[in-house]
Design a protein around this motif. Sequence first.
Motif, PDB file in Angstrom:
ATOM      1  N   LEU A   1      66.096  63.770  23.211  1.00 36.94           N
ATOM      2  CA  LEU A   1      64.694  63.634  22.812  1.00 36.94           C
ATOM      3  C   LEU A   1      64.451  62.273  22.152  1.00 36.94           C
ATOM      4  CD1 LEU A   1      61.995  65.334  22.572  1.00 36.94           C
ATOM      5  CD2 LEU A   1      62.716  65.783  20.218  1.00 36.94           C
ATOM      6  N   LEU A   2      65.367  61.878  21.270  1.00 37.16           N
ATOM      7  CA  LEU A   2      65.245  60.565  20.618  1.00 37.16           C
ATOM      8  C   LEU A   2      65.150  59.446  21.638  1.00 37.16           C
ATOM      9  CD1 LEU A   2      67.905  60.658  17.744  1.00 37.16           C
ATOM     10  CD2 LEU A   2      65.423  60.737  17.488  1.00 37.16           C
ATOM     11  N   GLU A   3      65.947  59.567  22.706  1.00 36.98           N
ATOM     12  CA  GLU A   3      66.004  58.488  23.692  1.00 36.98           C
ATOM     13  C   GLU A   3      64.655  58.277  24.387  1.00 36.98           C
ATOM     14  OE1 GLU A   3      69.462  59.286  26.103  1.00 36.98           O
ATOM     15  OE2 GLU A   3      70.814  58.905  24.427  1.00 36.98           O
ATOM     16  N   ILE A   4      63.865  59.335  24.471  1.00 34.39           N
ATOM     17  CA  ILE A   4      62.517  59.184  25.047  1.00 34.39           C
ATOM     18  C   ILE A   4      61.647  58.290  24.162  1.00 34.39           C
ATOM     19  CG2 ILE A   4      60.384  60.415  25.642  1.00 34.39           C
ATOM     20  CD1 ILE A   4      62.086  62.821  26.396  1.00 34.39           C
ATOM     21  N   PHE A   5      61.822  58.430  22.851  1.00 35.40           N
ATOM     22  CA  PHE A   5      60.899  57.786  21.913  1.00 35.40           C
ATOM     23  C   PHE A   5      61.421  56.498  21.287  1.00 35.40           C
ATOM     24  CE2 PHE A   5      59.534  62.272  21.880  1.00 35.40           C
ATOM     25  CZ  PHE A   5      58.186  62.099  22.141  1.00 35.40           C
ATOM     26  N   GLN A   6      62.705  56.176  21.497  1.00 40.11           N
ATOM     27  CA  GLN A   6      63.320  55.154  20.640  1.00 40.11           C
ATOM     28  C   GLN A   6      62.700  53.762  20.739  1.00 40.11           C
ATOM     29  OE1 GLN A   6      67.372  55.759  21.732  1.00 40.11           O
ATOM     30  NE2 GLN A   6      67.285  54.552  23.577  1.00 40.11           N
ATOM     31  N   TRP A   7      62.247  53.360  21.905  1.00 33.58           N
ATOM     32  CA  TRP A   7      61.675  52.005  22.014  1.00 33.58           C
ATOM     33  C   TRP A   7      60.161  52.008  21.985  1.00 33.58           C
ATOM     34  CZ3 TRP A   7      65.726  49.861  20.580  1.00 33.58           C
ATOM     35  CH2 TRP A   7      66.971  50.127  21.141  1.00 33.58           C
TER      36      TRP A   7
ATOM     37  N   GLN B   1      52.376  54.249  21.055  1.00 35.28           N
ATOM     38  CA  GLN B   1      52.838  54.637  22.399  1.00 35.28           C
ATOM     39  C   GLN B   1      53.401  56.048  22.380  1.00 35.28           C
ATOM     40  OE1 GLN B   1      55.581  51.389  22.921  1.00 35.28           O
ATOM     41  NE2 GLN B   1      54.193  50.232  24.246  1.00 35.28           N
ATOM     42  N   SER B   2      54.053  56.417  21.285  1.00 32.40           N
ATOM     43  CA  SER B   2      54.653  57.766  21.226  1.00 32.40           C
ATOM     44  C   SER B   2      53.577  58.850  21.258  1.00 32.40           C
ATOM     45  CB  SER B   2      55.558  57.901  19.982  1.00 32.40           C
ATOM     46  OG  SER B   2      54.855  58.298  18.831  1.00 32.40           O
ATOM     47  N   THR B   3      52.397  58.515  20.750  1.00 28.70           N
ATOM     48  CA  THR B   3      51.286  59.471  20.754  1.00 28.70           C
ATOM     49  C   THR B   3      50.755  59.710  22.166  1.00 28.70           C
ATOM     50  OG1 THR B   3      50.703  58.726  18.539  1.00 28.70           O
ATOM     51  CG2 THR B   3      49.009  59.914  19.735  1.00 28.70           C
ATOM     52  N   ASP B   4      50.949  58.722  23.048  1.00 29.15           N
ATOM     53  CA  ASP B   4      50.427  58.821  24.414  1.00 29.15           C
ATOM     54  C   ASP B   4      51.489  59.226  25.424  1.00 29.15           C
ATOM     55  OD1 ASP B   4      48.024  57.915  23.373  1.00 29.15           O
ATOM     56  OD2 ASP B   4      48.474  55.806  23.807  1.00 29.15           O
ATOM     57  N   VAL B   5      52.573  59.769  24.941  1.00 31.24           N
ATOM     58  CA  VAL B   5      53.731  59.972  25.810  1.00 31.24           C
ATOM     59  C   VAL B   5      53.476  60.997  26.920  1.00 31.24           C
ATOM     60  CG1 VAL B   5      54.913  61.796  24.542  1.00 31.24           C
ATOM     61  CG2 VAL B   5      56.260  60.012  25.619  1.00 31.24           C
ATOM     62  N   MET B   6      52.487  61.869  26.726  1.00 37.26           N
ATOM     63  CA  MET B   6      52.213  62.890  27.739  1.00 37.26           C
ATOM     64  C   MET B   6      51.231  62.407  28.814  1.00 37.26           C
ATOM     65  SD  MET B   6      54.215  65.135  26.489  1.00 37.26           S
ATOM     66  CE  MET B   6      53.968  66.697  27.349  1.00 37.26           C
ATOM     67  N   ASP B   7      50.748  61.172  28.709  1.00 36.38           N
ATOM     68  CA  ASP B   7      49.746  60.690  29.673  1.00 36.38           C
ATOM     69  C   ASP B   7      50.333  60.486  31.060  1.00 36.38           C
ATOM     70  OD1 ASP B   7      48.022  60.728  27.592  1.00 36.38           O
ATOM     71  OD2 ASP B   7      47.734  58.552  27.440  1.00 36.38           O
TER      72      ASP B   7
ATOM     73  N   LEU C   1      58.419  62.770  14.316  1.00 36.93           N
ATOM     74  CA  LEU C   1      58.836  64.182  14.360  1.00 36.93           C
ATOM     75  C   LEU C   1      60.125  64.351  15.157  1.00 36.93           C
ATOM     76  CD1 LEU C   1      55.326  65.813  14.831  1.00 36.93           C
ATOM     77  CD2 LEU C   1      56.806  66.097  12.821  1.00 36.93           C
ATOM     78  N   ALA C   2      60.286  63.569  16.227  1.00 36.00           N
ATOM     79  CA  ALA C   2      61.543  63.622  16.984  1.00 36.00           C
ATOM     80  C   ALA C   2      62.716  63.199  16.099  1.00 36.00           C
ATOM     81  CB  ALA C   2      61.461  62.729  18.226  1.00 36.00           C
ATOM     82  N   MET C   3      62.486  62.179  15.257  1.00 38.25           N
ATOM     83  CA  MET C   3      63.531  61.742  14.327  1.00 38.25           C
ATOM     84  C   MET C   3      63.837  62.825  13.297  1.00 38.25           C
ATOM     85  SD  MET C   3      62.387  57.801  13.508  1.00 38.25           S
ATOM     86  CE  MET C   3      63.941  57.256  12.755  1.00 38.25           C
ATOM     87  N   ALA C   4      62.804  63.443  12.758  1.00 38.39           N
ATOM     88  CA  ALA C   4      62.999  64.476  11.743  1.00 38.39           C
ATOM     89  C   ALA C   4      63.757  65.668  12.339  1.00 38.39           C
ATOM     90  CB  ALA C   4      61.653  64.920  11.180  1.00 38.39           C
TER      91      ALA C   4
ATOM     92  N   ASN D   1      64.048  51.736  15.115  1.00 34.02           N
ATOM     93  CA  ASN D   1      64.392  51.969  16.520  1.00 34.02           C
ATOM     94  C   ASN D   1      65.904  51.945  16.748  1.00 34.02           C
ATOM     95  OD1 ASN D   1      61.645  51.985  16.881  1.00 34.02           O
ATOM     96  ND2 ASN D   1      61.573  50.237  18.279  1.00 34.02           N
ATOM     97  N   LEU D   2      66.590  51.050  16.082  1.00 37.01           N
ATOM     98  CA  LEU D   2      68.045  50.968  16.253  1.00 37.01           C
ATOM     99  C   LEU D   2      68.738  52.204  15.679  1.00 37.01           C
ATOM    100  CD1 LEU D   2      68.532  47.184  15.434  1.00 37.01           C
ATOM    101  CD2 LEU D   2      68.957  48.266  17.660  1.00 37.01           C
ATOM    102  N   ALA D   3      68.208  52.737  14.579  1.00 41.08           N
ATOM    103  CA  ALA D   3      68.771  53.981  14.031  1.00 41.08           C
ATOM    104  C   ALA D   3      68.599  55.123  15.040  1.00 41.08           C
ATOM    105  CB  ALA D   3      68.096  54.340  12.704  1.00 41.08           C
ATOM    106  N   MET D   4      67.446  55.156  15.712  1.00 38.62           N
ATOM    107  CA  MET D   4      67.231  56.182  16.741  1.00 38.62           C
ATOM    108  C   MET D   4      68.194  56.007  17.907  1.00 38.62           C
ATOM    109  SD  MET D   4      63.050  56.313  16.924  1.00 38.62           S
ATOM    110  CE  MET D   4      62.903  57.848  17.859  1.00 38.62           C
ATOM    111  N   ALA D   5      68.353  54.760  18.346  1.00 41.19           N
ATOM    112  CA  ALA D   5      69.234  54.494  19.486  1.00 41.19           C
ATOM    113  C   ALA D   5      70.678  54.883  19.149  1.00 41.19           C
ATOM    114  CB  ALA D   5      69.138  53.020  19.880  1.00 41.19           C
ATOM    115  N   LEU D   6      71.086  54.561  17.927  1.00 43.96           N
ATOM    116  CA  LEU D   6      72.435  54.920  17.489  1.00 43.96           C
ATOM    117  C   LEU D   6      72.603  56.448  17.512  1.00 43.96           C
ATOM    118  CD1 LEU D   6      74.147  53.367  14.335  1.00 43.96           C
ATOM    119  CD2 LEU D   6      74.733  55.595  15.256  1.00 43.96           C
TER     120      LEU D   6
END
Lengths: 117, 117, 117, 117
Positions: A39-45, A50-56, B28-31, C27-32
Amino acid sequence: MSLEELQTRLREFADARDWGQFHTPKNLAMALAGEAGELLEIFQWLTPEQSTDVMDEPERAEHVRQELADILAYLVRLADVLDVDLLAALSSKISLNETRYPVDRARGTAAKYDKLD
Amino acid sequence: MSLEELQTRLREFADARDWGQFHTPKNLAMALAGEAGELLEIFQWLTPEQSTDVMDEPERAEHVRQELADILAYLVRLADVLDVDLLAALSSKISLNETRYPVDRARGTAAKYDKLD
Amino acid sequence: MSLEELQTRLREFADARDWGQFHTPKNLAMALAGEAGELLEIFQWLTPEQSTDVMDEPERAEHVRQELADILAYLVRLADVLDVDLLAALSSKISLNETRYPVDRARGTAAKYDKLD
Amino acid sequence: MSLEELQTRLREFADARDWGQFHTPKNLAMALAGEAGELLEIFQWLTPEQSTDVMDEPERAEHVRQELADILAYLVRLADVLDVDLLAALSSKISLNETRYPVDRARGTAAKYDKLD
């Protein structure tokens, strides 16, 4: 379909495949955390916006739905093997947090929020 | 209390504290993943057998229940802000996996199981 | 090649691709953590004994090496953007833990070990 | 102090406490992911900009340094028990990524970057 019905379906799914042997609490906790990592990998960058629009975008929306489903699946399996009532546990936790974070002191404050758990 | 009712309670909890600003999907994904990490810490030094008995000690059992509740809380909040129907998503995923892992080929095989997701 | 040299190589790699904009500490913390999740997936269904033999199969051994490299890459990048000296930080932490976990009290005790961090 | 020296110190630390029994690759992977989860918790409610300034406050800076050290400690222990040369693995991975992500095609593109691993 209720959470209880899905719990039964997941148990039957595992039993039919003789996968109970892999479903120790330790292993299920790992599988849940592994899915949380996906799940993190979807949002990390993504930026917060942009994360708010992820379902578009339909393909990515489906990816998100499947990751949320995977996390819920392992969470429900883990609760099942540990005999934890997930809904009751969450209800209790919300009540606890209502005491811990009174509205007038917690409003808009990430500092307090930091200690949510 | 149903999952839908808990979702509403969590939304009202966040709204009353003006915490919606922190509840981007990314955060939220991070949390959620952070809570999954706390769950891992309960099990990391236990043998598989010890992990099966984790609920025997009351204080640790309460710790486990609270961690599962925290994970569910963030999962439900994330589904709420993304407008995902968690129960429908899980139901679809189980159906998909029933096709992917036919009973006769998947029985007792972690190798297949490895590709569950 | 030293850790410092690899840190420089990773910085130049990111700069050449203009990826610094994505490399916020958040972002790097998420990627890690995402990479740590992939590592979990390698081990989640293995028994402790099987996990010890994970390098016996060449393809899986290469997978493990790549996951460890990915984790180190993001850890080094994160330390770089935060200006943390990773080796000094680890050396200090070991010294701290030598005080926290005296040999005579910590020997063979997962209970103590649980509080390692 | 070099990474190799720290690896030896960590091995001696574990051996002196008879903690090798807990340090299966499976358990160390869990401990590493648990620490990555703690790192996430530092950043989860911060904006990208706030995450960039996380070292400005001395107490939080020390917290960050300790989390990075914890992650490195488990990564180095895991590499040690698996007999993986971490620095060589990272060097190979960077070379691989230089081929995968040619500068002219990867510049400024998170879409490509998404497939880094």
